[in-house]
Design an enzyme around this catalytic site. Structure first.
Site, mmCIF file in Angstrom:
data_model
loop_
_atom_site.group_PDB
_atom_site.id
_atom_site.type_symbol
_atom_site.label_atom_id
_atom_site.label_comp_id
_atom_site.label_asym_id
_atom_site.label_seq_id
_atom_site.Cartn_x
_atom_site.Cartn_y
_atom_site.Cartn_z
ATOM 1 C CB SER A 160 5.999 1.494 39.717
ATOM 2 O OG SER A 160 6.331 2.048 38.469
ATOM 3 C CE LYS A 197 4.388 1.105 35.483
ATOM 4 N NZ LYS A 197 5.583 1.918 35.770
ATOM 5 C CB SER A 234 9.431 2.120 37.446
ATOM 6 O OG SER A 234 9.160 2.733 38.683
#
Lengths: 92, 474
Positions: free
Chosen positions: B154, B79, B178
Site C-alpha cells: 500500500s 506515507k 506494504s
C-alpha cells in the site's frame, strides 16, 4: 454460503452500511475469501497450545500533558461541536 | 548548480552539504522543483510541504555548527498514515480527508532531531489496504519504471517518490508487505524491521500485531541509516523493544548460510520469470561465498490464509474508532445507527469495508474458534518452523519479494487475486521477523524483480550485511 440475511446481520454487527443492491456481490466476495482461508481446516491444531507472540504491556498512567492543552485542537477536529462540546446524534 | 538527482544518494548529498557545495534550502528546493513537474504524471505525493523553512534553517544551522549527521538536511517523503503535527494525515482515505495531526509520530520527532526535512505526504491505498495504490481516495500512483504499471502498495506513493528521485528516502508502513512489495515493483530497497524495533506512536493503526513503520531507500546502506535513526524503545508504543531486549535478541551467531524453501516456489501463481530470477540470485550468492541450504517450512504455505484472518480481525477492531463522532468524516443519518452505517459506507472504499466485514465475521461468536482461534495457533506453528530453521544455523531465508513483477492497473480486480500478491511478504509480519527487499535485476520488459532476505528476530545487522553483499555485486 453466506446468505443475504447473514450478510445483513454482519453489516449491522460491523456498523458498515451495505446497500441492498450490493449485498449479493459482497457476500460472494466474502465467500470466496472464506473459501480460501478454509485451507486451515487441513491442519490439526487440537494439541497446539497457543503461544502468544504478544503479551499485554501496561505502563504508568501518568499525565503526559496539562489538562486543556489540546482542548481547542481536538474540538476543532470534530465533525460537529457546540460551545466546546462534541455534538453527536441523539442516543435515546 | 544543477543537481543530478537521478544519481544522488543520501551519502552524496550529505558530503555536498558538509562541503558547503549546496545549502539545505537548495537541496530541498531541487527535489520540490523536480517533484512539482514529475509528479503530474506519477502522483506519488498527495501534498508537497512547501513551507518547511524553520526545519530547513535548523538543519542548515546544524551543518554550519558541525553537528550534522547523515540525514541532516535530507528531504524525505512520508506515507499519509504517519502523523506530522499541523499537517493533514488522511491515510489515503475519504474518512480522514480533513484530519489534521495534533502531534507528530515518534519517527518524525526522531527525524526532526537529526534535521531531516519532511517533503510531503505520499499516496497510499485507502487506509493502507491494498497492494497497488489503486484504492487511494486521491486516485492511483503510477510506477516510475513503467507508467503503465502499478507501483505496488500500500505504500506505493513512498516507493514511487524515491524511485522517481523526488526525495532521497521515504517512510512507509508494512503490515503484510506494504513497504517491501512496492520497493520490489519500483526497483528500490524496502524493509520491515523486527516487530517492536520502531515505535508506531503516531502511525494510523491497521493490524496492531503486524504493523511496523519502515524506510524506503535507494540502497541497502541508506535503508540502514534511516532504520538506525528511527528505531528504539518508546513509552508511547508499549510493544517497542527495550535496548536490553534488542541486544539480547541480537546475541546470536551470524554466518553466511542462506536457507531456501524451494517448496514455496512450487505454489500456484508464481511467475516463471520470477522463478528464473530467483535461481539466478541463488547462483550469485554462491559465487559470493554463501552456503545455500535447502530448508523445509512445513506450515509457511498457510501464512496467507492466517494473515487474511488475523489482519481483518485487527482491522475491524482498530477501525471501529472511526465512527464519525469525535473526529474525521461523518455522514449524517436519521438516527445514531444510520449515522454509523452511512459514515463507514461513505468514508471507506470497498476494500476497507470488505475487510471490516470479514474481520467481524471471523471474530463473531459462531466462527471465532473456526477461524480466529485456529489462525493464531497456525501462526505459532509457522513461527516455530522458522525458529527451527534459524536454530539449525541458517542466517537468512531467501524468497522472491513478490510472485510477479509490477502488474497493470485493473489487472487484479477480484480481491483474492490481489491478496495473493502478498504471499511471500506476510510471513515476516506474522512471525515478527525483519526482512528486506533488494532489487535483483529486470525482466524481459525491463520491470524490476526484488529478492527478499528474512532474518531472525533482532538480527537486522546480519540481514543488512547479507543484503549489502548481494547489492554490491549486482
Amino acid at each position: 454460503m453466506i446468505t443475504k440475511q447473514q450478510m445483513q446481520d454482519l453489516a449491522m454487527l460491523a456498523r458498515v452500511g451495505v446497500p441492498e443492491a450490493e449485498l449479493d456481490q459482497v457476500a460472494g466476495e466474502i465467500d470466496a475469501i472464506v473459501g480460501y482461508i478454509d485451507i486451515l481446516n487441513t491442519v490439526n491444531v487440537e494439541d497446539i497450545v497457543d503461544m502468544p507472540l504478544q503479551v499485554n504491556v501496561t505502563h504508568a498512567d501518568a499525565n503526559a500533558t496539562t489538562t486543556g492543552t489540546y482542548f481547542d485542537t481536538l474540538i476543532a477536529a470534530a465533525p460537529d461541536s457546540q460551545d466546546g462540546f462534541y455534538k453527536v446524534p441523539k442516543i435515546l | 548548480m544543477a543537481l543530478d538527482l537521478k544519481n544522488l544518494t543520501i551519502e552524496k548529498a550529505h558530503a555536498m552539504l558538509v562541503a558547503k557545495e549546496i545549502s539545505v534550502a537548495e537541496l530541498v528546493e531541487a527535489h520540490l522543483a523536480h517533484a512539482r513537474i514529475a509528479d503530474k504524471e506519477i502522483h506519488a505525493f498527495i501534498e508537497l510541504f512547501e513551507h518547511e523553512s524553520d526545519r530547513v534553517a535548523k538543519a542548515q544551522a546544524m551543518i554550519d555548527a558541525g553537528t550534522a549527521t547523515m540525514l541532516t538536511g535530507i528531504p524525505y517523503g512520508i506515507k499519509d498514515n504517519i502523523l506530522v503535527e499541523g499537517h493533514i494525515a488522511s491515510a489515503g482515505s475519504r474518512m480522514l480527508r480533513d484530519y489534521t495531526a495534533s502531534y507528530s509520530a515518534t519517527v518524525i520527532k526522531k527525524l526532526d532531531a537529526v534535521g531531516a526535512i519532511p517533503m510531503g505526504r505520499t499516496n497510499m491505498d485507502d487506509a493502507a489496504m491494498g497492494s497497488s495504490t489503486e484504492s487511494s481516495y486521491y486516485g492511483p500512483t503510477k510506477n516510475p519504471r513503467n507508467t503503465s504499471r502499478v507501483p505496488g502498495g500500500s505504500s506505493g506513493g513512498s516507493a514511487a517518490a524515491v524511485a522517481a528521485d523526488m526525495c532521497l528516502f521515504a517512510l512507509g508502513t508494512d503490515t503484510g508487505g506494504s513497504v517491501r512489495q512496492p520497493a520490489s515493483f519500483c526497483g528500490i530497497v524496502g524493509m520491515v524491521p523486527t516487530y517492536g524495533a520502531v515505535s508506531r506512536s503516531g502511525a494510523i493503526p491497521m493490524g496492531s500485531s503486524l504493523d511496523q513503520i519502515a524506510p524506503f531507500a535507494k540502497n541497502v546502506a541508506e535503508a540502514k541509516v534511516v532504520f538506525d535513526v528511527i528505531k528504539g524503545f518508546d513509552g508511547m508504543d508499549a510493544q517497542t523493544l527495550t535496548q536490553e531486549t534488542r541486544a539480547k535478541l541480537a546475541e546470536k551467531p551470524a554466518g553466511k548460510v542462506i536457507g531456501v524453501p524451494r517448496h514455496l516456489l512450487e505454489m500456484e501463481g508464481i511467475n516463471a520469470e520470477v522463478k528464473a530470477n530467483f535461481d539466478a540470485s541463488i547462483e550469485k550468492l554462491k559465487t559470493l561465498g554463501y552456503e545455500i541450504r535447502d530448508i523445509e517450512l512445513p506450515h509457511a504455505h498457510l501464512s496467507l490464509a492466517v494473515y487474511y484472518i488475523i489482519m481483518p480481525a485487527e482491522v475491524s477492531t482498530n477501525l471501529s474508532r472511526l465512527d464519525g463522532m469525535r473526529y474525521a468524516f461523518r455522514a449524517p443519518g436519521k438516527d445514531l445507527l444510520e449515522t454509523y452505517m452511512k459514515t463507514k459506507y461513505e468514508g471507506f472504499g470497498k476494500e476497507v469495508r470488505r475487510r471490516i466485514l470479514l474481520g467481524t465475521y471471523v471474530l463473531s461468536a459462531g466462527y471465532y474458534d473456526a477461524y480466529y482461534n485456529k489462525a493464531i495457533k497456525v501462526r505459532s506453528l509457522i513461527k516455530s518452523d522458522y525458529e527451527k530453521v534459524f536454530a539449525s544455523g541458517v542466517d537468512s531465508v531467501l524468497v522472491p519479494t513478490s510472485p510477479s513483477v509490477a502488474f497493470k492497473p485493473g489487472e487484479k480486480s477480484d480481491p483474492l487475486s490481489m491478496y495473493l500478491a502478498d504471499i511471500f511478504t506476510v510471513t515476516a509480519n506474522l512471525c515478527h521477523m525483519p526482512a528486506i527487499s533488494v532489487p535483483s535485476g529486470v525482466d524481459s520488459e525491463g520491470l524490476p524483480f526484488g529478492i527478499q532476505f528474512t532474518a531472525n528476530q533482532g538480527m537486522e545487522e546480519t540481514m543488512f550485511s547479507i543484503a549489502n553483499d548481494f547489492e554490491k555485486n549486482s
